[in-house]
Scaffold this active site. Structure first.
Site, mmCIF file in Angstrom:
data_model
loop_
_atom_site.group_PDB
_atom_site.id
_atom_site.type_symbol
_atom_site.label_atom_id
_atom_site.label_comp_id
_atom_site.label_asym_id
_atom_site.label_seq_id
_atom_site.Cartn_x
_atom_site.Cartn_y
_atom_site.Cartn_z
ATOM 1 N N CYS A 24 -50.526 63.359 -28.125
ATOM 2 C CA CYS A 24 -51.888 63.712 -28.545
ATOM 3 C C CYS A 24 -52.898 62.721 -27.978
ATOM 4 O O CYS A 24 -54.004 63.104 -27.641
ATOM 5 C CB CYS A 24 -51.986 63.787 -30.068
ATOM 6 S SG CYS A 24 -51.470 62.268 -30.877
ATOM 7 N N GLU A 30 -55.027 65.557 -38.429
ATOM 8 C CA GLU A 30 -54.837 64.829 -37.164
ATOM 9 C C GLU A 30 -54.554 65.882 -36.111
ATOM 10 O O GLU A 30 -53.446 66.427 -36.061
ATOM 11 C CB GLU A 30 -53.653 63.861 -37.296
ATOM 12 C CG GLU A 30 -53.831 62.795 -38.353
ATOM 13 C CD GLU A 30 -54.858 61.750 -37.963
ATOM 14 O OE1 GLU A 30 -55.135 61.626 -36.757
ATOM 15 O OE2 GLU A 30 -55.380 61.081 -38.849
ATOM 16 N N ASN A 38 -43.984 66.777 -31.276
ATOM 17 C CA ASN A 38 -44.028 65.906 -30.088
ATOM 18 C C ASN A 38 -43.616 64.462 -30.389
ATOM 19 O O ASN A 38 -42.950 63.828 -29.577
ATOM 20 C CB ASN A 38 -45.391 65.975 -29.403
ATOM 21 C CG ASN A 38 -46.517 65.524 -30.285
ATOM 22 O OD1 ASN A 38 -46.424 65.566 -31.511
ATOM 23 N ND2 ASN A 38 -47.603 65.081 -29.684
#
Ligand code: NAD
Length: 502
Positions: free
Chosen positions: A279, A245, A147
């Site tokens: 995110c 993460e 992303n």
């Protein structure tokens, strides 16, 4: 030019990346198996001494040269990012320059953060010098998502390199060309350095798994929570340190004293930019009832005009991961079936690979659209009685990546009560663009931190050294030569120092 094979050839499985807007092929690379991943790690291990021994100053120079190469060739790089990920060229540029900010910060601050530190040895050990020296782990395996294919892995790669590690990077199978370009830029900017300081391995999850199991000294992962858990379990076999993460379900809170128009502007961008594939993008929004109508009007005005596409005028691009369209459709269907209403868009907004903005009202808190990561240009909005209720609902999530708060007077107070790794007050995701701020989540959003001093420290292990500078006659505590009178003196001193607290 490809040579015509004259003898029997072994066909190597290839990974092909495609443009998510058009389906056209962008590039293809041979897939790395466990053997070739092992070879990449061995190369990185051979380069590790040279890179570590360069020291902070020369590493800083090499990293800044890399940053300059990225900036000076940004147009070519951004075109590739747009082609593989689908995001607009402007968004790709924003991603690259934010990554370079981080890279430069890591390069420029590594010595200050990681250089040797003398500490007070304490009264009992006063004849010693005590020093903490941060050692790089060695070879760090970095596994990245698609992303933000530059910004997110760079948060591990640049900080790991600045700390003196070499890196083997496995980019997402969707953005492999970007990963290769990024690493090749380091080599081009530093032709005198040996191979293996930053190497790329190519492939799907199996290649990532091989990297985790290859004997690397640390794994830095960015991706979904489910994969993060698998990686942590695999890393546990060798007690390999990890930083994970992972996903999020970030909430925004709009208080009664917020600048409502500014809040709507920030939340619209946070929720919809990059097709919502962020995110730390806002997915849930809690608005104090007294400003709800004004907020909804401001929000609607902003998101209704947004158009996804692949041309220069697009507000954002297509969904990068085709299966994400089904997740969005599933969350939307469930939300509407459970009594939520669509303020903007609806099922007709989904025309794969593009999804127009969707804003949902009053979706029950237990439904998938509020609990699970949607990762699309969607937002749920709920009215709350007051800020306290908003904080309670924002915190009622298994995730805890980031959050945002909009309030003229109470921003910091509200931020401190949120269970999240980062919070931006009166702006969207500002913490992510400030290199000195650590980045990472709590709960299902991951463990460990990248960015900032904490990020640099995470890519090292402390080595504690205590050097006896001189002997104190009769005070040899750590020796069988210790006498009764030594202990008696220590008893008295200890009682004097610690025994009088009331
Ligand atoms: P993903 O978990 O599907 O894949 C991430 C990477 O892990 C890919 O390179 C993949 O090939 C690799 N992988 C898959 N299985 C593996 C295994 N068993 N062992 C080792 N590697 C394996 O995630 P994605 O779809 O690429 O990315 C989207 C997710 O990433 C979202 O959940 C998003 O929230 C999260 N994300 C988090 C952050 C953050 O900083 N917290 C940043 C960006 C994205």
């Amino acid at each position: 030019m490809t040579e015509t094979p004259t003898t029997a050839t072994v066909s190597v499985p290839m990974l092909v990346t495609t443009n998510p807007a058009t389906g056209e092929q962008v590039g293809s690379w041979p897939i790395d198996d466990a053997d070739s991943v092992g070879a990449a790690v061995a190369l990185a291990r051979r380069a590790a001494d040279t890179w570590r021994e360069l020291g902070f100053k020369d590493r800083k120079r090499a990293l800044l040269r890399w940053g300059a190469h990225l900036v000076n060739h940004a147009e070519e790089f951004c075109a590739l990012i747009s082609a593989e990920n689908g995001k607009t060229a402007d968004d790709a540029y924003l991603e690259v320059i934010t990554a370079v900010e981080h890279l430069a910060w890591a390069a420029e601050n590594a010595q200050k953060v990681l250089g040797p530190k003398k500490v007070w040895p304490g009264l009992m050990m006063a004849n010693h010098e005590a020093v903490i020296e941060q050692r790089p782990h060695g070879v760090v395996g970095v596994i990245g998502p698609w992303n933000y294919p530059v910004y997110t892995p760079n948060g591990s790669i640049a900080y790991a390199l600045a700390a003196g590690n070499t890196v083997v990077f496995k980019p997402s199978e969707l953005t492999t060309g970007v990963g290769h370009w990024f690493a090749a830029a380091f080599a081009k900017a530093n032709p005198d350095l040996p191979d293996g300081i930053l190497t790329v391995v190519t492939g799907p999850g199996d290649t990532g798994r091989a990297l985790v199991e290859s004997g690397v000294d640390m794994v830095a992962f960015t991706g979904s929570t489910a994969t993060g858990k698998r990686i942590m379990a695999a890393a546990a076999q060798r007690l390999t340190p990890v930083v994970l993460e992972c996903g999020g379900k970030d909430a925004a809170i709009v208080a009664e004293d917020a600048d409502v128009a500014a809040a709507a502007d920030a939340i619209a961008w946070s929720a919809m930019a990059n097709s919502g594939q962020t995110c730390v993008g806002t997915e849930r929004c809690y608005v104090v009832a007294s400003v709800l109508d004004e907020f909804l009007a401001e929000l609607t005005r902003r998101v209704e005009g947004l158009t996804p596409g692949s041309g220069p005028d697009a507000s954002y691009g297509p969904m990068t991961l085709p299966s994400q369209v089904d997740v969005i459709a599933g969350h939307l269907e469930d939300a509407l079936a459970k009594g939520g209403t669509a303020l903007v868009g609806g099922p007709e907004s989904i025309k794969a690979p593009f999804v127009r903005p969707i804003v949902l009202l009053d979706v029950p808190e237990g439904s998938a659209a509020v609990r699970e990561e949607t990762f699309g240009p969607t937002l749920t909005v709920r009215a709350v009685r007051n800020v306290e209720e908003a904080i309670e609902l924002a915190n009622a999530s298994e995730y805890g990546l980031a959050s945002s708060v909009f309030s003229r007077k109470r921003g910091m107070e509200i931020a401190r009560k949120l269970r999240a790794g980062a919070t931006s007050v009166n702006s969207p995701a500002a913490y992510a663009a400030i290199p000195a701020l650590p980045f990472g989540g709590v709960g299902e959003s991951g463990i460990g931190r990248i960015h900032g001093a904490a990020g640099l420290l995470g890519f090292t292990r402390p080595h504690s050294i205590a050097r006896q500078r001189f002997e104190i006659p009769g005070m040899a505590l750590l020796s069988f030569a210790r006498t009764e009178s030594t202990l008696s003196t220590v008893r008295k001193l200890t009682a004097f120092r610690f025994g009088r607290a009331k």
